[in-house]
Design an enzyme around this catalytic site. Structure first.
Site, mmCIF file in Angstrom:
data_model
loop_
_atom_site.group_PDB
_atom_site.id
_atom_site.type_symbol
_atom_site.label_atom_id
_atom_site.label_comp_id
_atom_site.label_asym_id
_atom_site.label_seq_id
_atom_site.Cartn_x
_atom_site.Cartn_y
_atom_site.Cartn_z
ATOM 1 N N ASP A 207 11.776 35.168 110.001
ATOM 2 C CA ASP A 207 10.833 36.035 110.711
ATOM 3 C C ASP A 207 9.403 35.515 110.525
ATOM 4 O OD1 ASP A 207 10.483 38.632 112.107
ATOM 5 O OD2 ASP A 207 9.319 39.151 110.335
ATOM 6 N N GLU A 261 11.406 31.766 113.765
ATOM 7 C CA GLU A 261 10.622 32.467 114.787
ATOM 8 C C GLU A 261 9.219 31.857 114.705
ATOM 9 O OE1 GLU A 261 9.096 36.849 116.257
ATOM 10 O OE2 GLU A 261 9.037 36.334 114.154
HETATM 11 C C1 GLC Z 1 9.047 39.552 114.201
HETATM 12 C C2 GLC Z 1 10.176 40.461 114.602
HETATM 13 C C3 GLC Z 1 9.611 41.774 115.006
HETATM 14 C C4 GLC Z 1 8.859 42.371 113.842
HETATM 15 C C5 GLC Z 1 7.810 41.406 113.314
HETATM 16 C C6 GLC Z 1 7.300 41.822 111.969
HETATM 17 O O1 GLC Z 1 8.211 39.259 115.258
HETATM 18 O O2 GLC Z 1 10.944 39.856 115.599
HETATM 19 O O3 GLC Z 1 10.600 42.661 115.456
HETATM 20 O O4 GLC Z 1 8.217 43.553 114.239
HETATM 21 O O5 GLC Z 1 8.346 40.122 113.140
HETATM 22 O O6 GLC Z 1 8.277 41.639 110.999
#
Ligand code: GLC
Length: 538
Positions: A207, A261
């Site tokens: 994440d 991500e």
């Molecule tokens: C990422 C996740 C999202 C979350 C954010 C904070 O972007 O995909 O859902 O709110 O991180 O953890």
């Protein structure tokens, strides 16, 4: 034998709260997933990615983790997770879990200890506590804003009632950012990785992978920032973290993998996370955000492949996830692009057009070289739910934007499985209402309703995934562009496979002698109508 499975895997994203409810409390859980593993195997995906299943107060749908080594009681127990991993493997499905290292929950033992221990304590050094600006420290320490809106800092009220320093949270105040310069933070996450690798997970989705390291001194962003050089993302130190994680991962057998991500302005920046000793792959957000336009789509594909070539990483293709507008709805709008910042408003959408394009996009995505993500419900052709009552909205972005942003709940509505009842098979009969209500019209979109319909989105996905596995996965990760006229995206893979997307407003002809393997819609008179993709054997 090394398979490099992660280079070409079809990975199904399970948003646990909304997938299937086994215990009848109206929230999805691990028992629900276990009962649907055969469905996922038959769909034809290779792996499952579970959004956070850890103990959490759910201030941000589980991305606020209170205990990285346990399962939230709403979802089940650690023993349930272990059973689920084993059973998924039994179905030939690999398991990736979400790791949330940028921040934890304000209910995590470390943050509670930090608040209790008071100013200047070693417990506070694992986070970013800093004195405020202004005469009485009443202003935040710098000008950073939270991704969810408002200042990225919240002021502490100390145990004696006095106003203390501020702490940093790039997301909600319930998600304090961890200080990755602290050796205990690094050691803790290395141990968490091992904890789950020892339990058999095949990898991790990281994440906010671009966000862990901060620029030393936490300088102001300023009025006119360089978006490629922000002090809270893509700071060089982040790469050292992934190098150390990769060393750990590589000591385990079974080709385990990291997917990041990584959401950054340029493909060059993202590619640096995918050097051979860092992460294996990353989500392709340029593709997800791209408008329904042949030239734009082709450009993104070209830039993706060119950007990754120097580091040798595979491409990935993704149309939707739990943070975005479902693409059936996006593609039915006048503006078909997506922007995390400002496209979650209530723009009208033509559902028929959106569904036709979504089917065409699925075949495009599934035929490109690299890996592919399917967000739960993509395979049912679900639209965004845009009319959830305000009082049911739970996403912190809704509250923090003062209602200007409807938030992400509309893509997180529980899946419709079967029947016509209140939860459409999401929960067992007689269960509590599901945590978000499903539209009545979804009774026509249930997995059961689509099961035996050869024209359904579900069967399009099943057929395409099976063909992809048999025909495309064994091929080299290359493509050759073909000029099929304006408004088309057309390319050949090897062994006579061609993909032709017609995104123009006029029908285009099929090449002579081509055999149609699969089409996203009818081909009247042997032509490919607008917003249709065909897979051809030449
Ligand atoms: C990422 C996740 C999202 C979350 C954010 C904070 O972007 O995909 O859902 O709110 O991180 O953890």
């Amino acid at each position: 034998m090394t398979t490099h499975w992660w280079r070409h895997a079809a990975i199904y994203q399970i948003y646990v709260r909304s997938f299937a409810d086994g215990d009848g409390d109206g929230t999805g859980d691990l028992a629900g997933v276990r009962s649907r593993l055969a469905y996922l195997r038959e769909l034809g995906v290779d792996a499952l990615w579970f959004t956070p299943w850890y103990t959490s107060p759910m201030a941000d749908g589980g991305y606020d983790v209170a205990d990285y080594r346990d399962i939230d009681p709403r979802f089940g127990t650690l023993a349930d997770a272990e059973r689920l991993i084993t059973e998924a493997h039994g179905h030939g499905l690999r398991v990736l879990i979400d790791l949330v290292p940028n921040h934890c929950s304000d209910q995590h033992a470390w943050f509670r200890a930090a608040l209790a221990a008071g100013p200047g304590s070693p417990e506070r050094e694992r986070f970013w506590f800093a004195p405020g600006r202004g005469a009485d420290g009443g202003l935040p320490p710098n000008d950073w804003t939270s991704y969810f809106g408002g200042s990225a800092w919240t002021r502490v009220t100390e145990a004696d009632g006095s106003a203390g320093p501020w702490y940093l949270h790039m997301f909600a105040p319930e998600q304090p950012d961890l200080n990755w310069e602290h050796p205990e933070v690094r050691a803790e996450f290395e141990d968490v990785l091992r904890f789950w690798l020892d339990r058999g997970v095949d990898g991790f989705r990281i994440d906010v992978a671009h966000g862990l390291a901060k620029k030393p001194g936490l300088p102001d962003v300023g009025a006119d920032p360089d978006v490629t050089d922000l002090p809270y993302q893509d700071c060089d130190a982040v790469h050292g973290i992934y190098r150390s994680w990769r060393k750990i991962l590589d000591t385990y057998d079974g080709e385990r993998t990291f997917v990041g991500e990584v959401w950054l302005p340029t493909p060059e920046q993202s590619a640096r996370y995918l050097r051979p000793d860092e992460l294996h792959s990353a989500f392709n957000f340029e593709f997800l955000c791209c408008a329904w336009d042949a030239d734009a789509l082709r450009r993104v594909v070209e830039e993706t492949l060119a950007g990754l070539a120097p580091v040798g990483a595979p491409a990935t293709w993704v149309l939707s996830n739990h943070d975005t507008i479902r693409h059936v709805t996006r593609y039915g709008r006048e503006d078909t692009s997506f922007d995390m910042g400002d496209k979650r408003l209530l723009d009208p959408s033509d559902p028929v057009l959106g569904r036709r394009r979504a089917r065409a996009a699925a075949l495009l995505t599934l035929s490109l070289p690299g890996g592919v993500y399917v967000y739960q419900g993509d395979e049912l052709g679900l639209p965004e739910v845009q009319d959830l009552p305000d009082e049911l909205l739970q996403d912190p972005t809704y509250v923090r934007s003062g209602g200007a942003d409807r938030g992400r709940d509309g893509c997180r509505v529980p899946l419709p499985w079967s029947g016509f009842g209140t939860s459409l098979g999401f929960s067992p009969d007689g269960a509590a209402p599901s945590w978000l209500p499903q539209p009545v019209s979804w009774s026509g979109l249930t997995a059961q309703a689509q099961q035996d319909d050869p024209e359904s989105v579900l069967n399009l996905y099943r057929t395409a995934l099976a063909l992809r596995r048999a025909r495309l996965v064994p091929l080299p990760e290359t493509l050759t562009w073909v000029d099929a006229g304006p408004g088309t995206v057309c390319f050949d893979r090897q062994d006579g496979f061609r993909c032709l997307l017609n995104a123009s407003s006029a029908a285009v002809g099929l090449p002579d002698g081509a055999r149609v393997l699969l089409a996203s819609g009818p081909l009247p008179g042997g032509t490919v109508p607008p917003d249709t993709t065909v897979w051809l054997s030449l």
